[in-house]
Write an enzyme that holds these catalytic residues in place. Structure first.
Site: not given
Ligand code: IMP
Ligand code: MG
Length: 167
Positions: A39, A92, A96, A98, A101
Site C-alpha cells: 500500500g 504506511e 485503520d 491500528g 501498526l
Molecule cells: P489496520 O491494521 O486495521 O490498521 O489496517 C491497516 C491496513 O489496512 C492498511 O495498511 C491498509 O493497507 C489497509 N486499509 C485500511 N483501510 C483501507 C482503505 O480504506 N482502503 C484500502 N486499504 C485500507
Molecule cells: Mg497497508
C-alpha cells in the site's frame, strides 16, 4: 462500484512535502524508511525524494485485510541489519484499526532500532481498536473505504494517481 475523487495529485504532493519537512525538523542525521508494502509503494517513493540527507530504504510486507474487512495478519519481516541501531520511520498508507501498526512496532522492537516513528498518509481514527502513537499524519479522514495512490480493493486501483472513495 463507483470512484469519487477525494484527494487530488496536487494535494498529495503538497502533503508529502509538508510531511518531509516535519521529518527533517526532527531528524538531522540518517533515517531508515520502512515501507509497508504494497500500500505505501507510491507514498514511499514520493517521500524519499523529498527528504535530503542520508536516507535508507527497506520494506516489509504485511496485510490484515481481505476485501473490505480487517482480518488475520500475515507478515514478512525486514532484514534485522536494516533496523538494528537505526532511526526507523515506518511508512504506511493508512491507519485503520491500528492492528497492523501495533503488531509491526512490537516485532521491530525485538530488532533493537535506536528509535521507531510512524508516518501515515491517511488516518481513520474513528476505526481505531488498538491505540498507536502516530508521529506524522498526512490527512485525517472519516470511516471511508479509499483506493488509489498505492491503496487497493482486491488488488485493483493501486495505480490511480489520486485518492478516491469507493462506493
Ligand atoms: P489496520 O491494521 O486495521 O490498521 O489496517 C491497516 C491496513 O489496512 C492498511 O495498511 C491498509 O493497507 C489497509 N486499509 C485500511 N483501510 C483501507 C482503505 O480504506 N482502503 C484500502 N486499504 C485500507
Ligand atoms: Mg497497508
Amino acid at each position: 462500484m463507483k470512484l469519487q475523487p477525494l484527494i487530488s495529485e496536487s494535494e498529495i504532493s503538497r502533503t508529502v512535502s509538508r510531511l518531509a519537512e516535519e521529518i527533517r525538523s526532527n531528524h538531522k542525521g540518517p533515517v531508515t524508511l520502512l515501507s509497508v508494502l504494497k500500500g505505501s509503494i507510491c507514498f514511499t517513493a514520493d517521500l524519499m525524494r523529498e527528504l535530503d540527507g542520508e536516507v535508507k530504504i527497506c520494506s516489509t510486507t504485511i496485510s490484515s485485510y481481505s476485501g473490505r474487512l480487517s482480518g488475520e495478519i500475515s507478515y514478512d519481516e525486514p532484514k534485522p541489519d536494516d533496523i538494528t541501531n537505526s532511526h526507523v520511520i515506518i511508512v504506511e498508507d493508512i491507519a485503520d484499526t491500528g492492528k497492523t501498526l501495533h503488531y509491526l512496532v512490537q516485532q521491530l522492537s525485538y530488532m533493537n532500532p535506536k528509535t521507531i516513528q510512524i508516518c501515515v498518509f491517511l488516518d481513520k481514527p474513528s476505526k481505531r481498536t488498538i491505540p498507536v502513537k502516530i508521529d506524522y499524519i498526512g490527512h485525517t479522514i472519516e470511516d471511508l473505504f479509499v483506493v488509489g495512490y498505492g491503496m487497493d480493493f482486491e488488488e485493483k486501483f493501486r495505480n490511480l494517481p489520486y485518492i478516491a472513495m469507493l462506493d
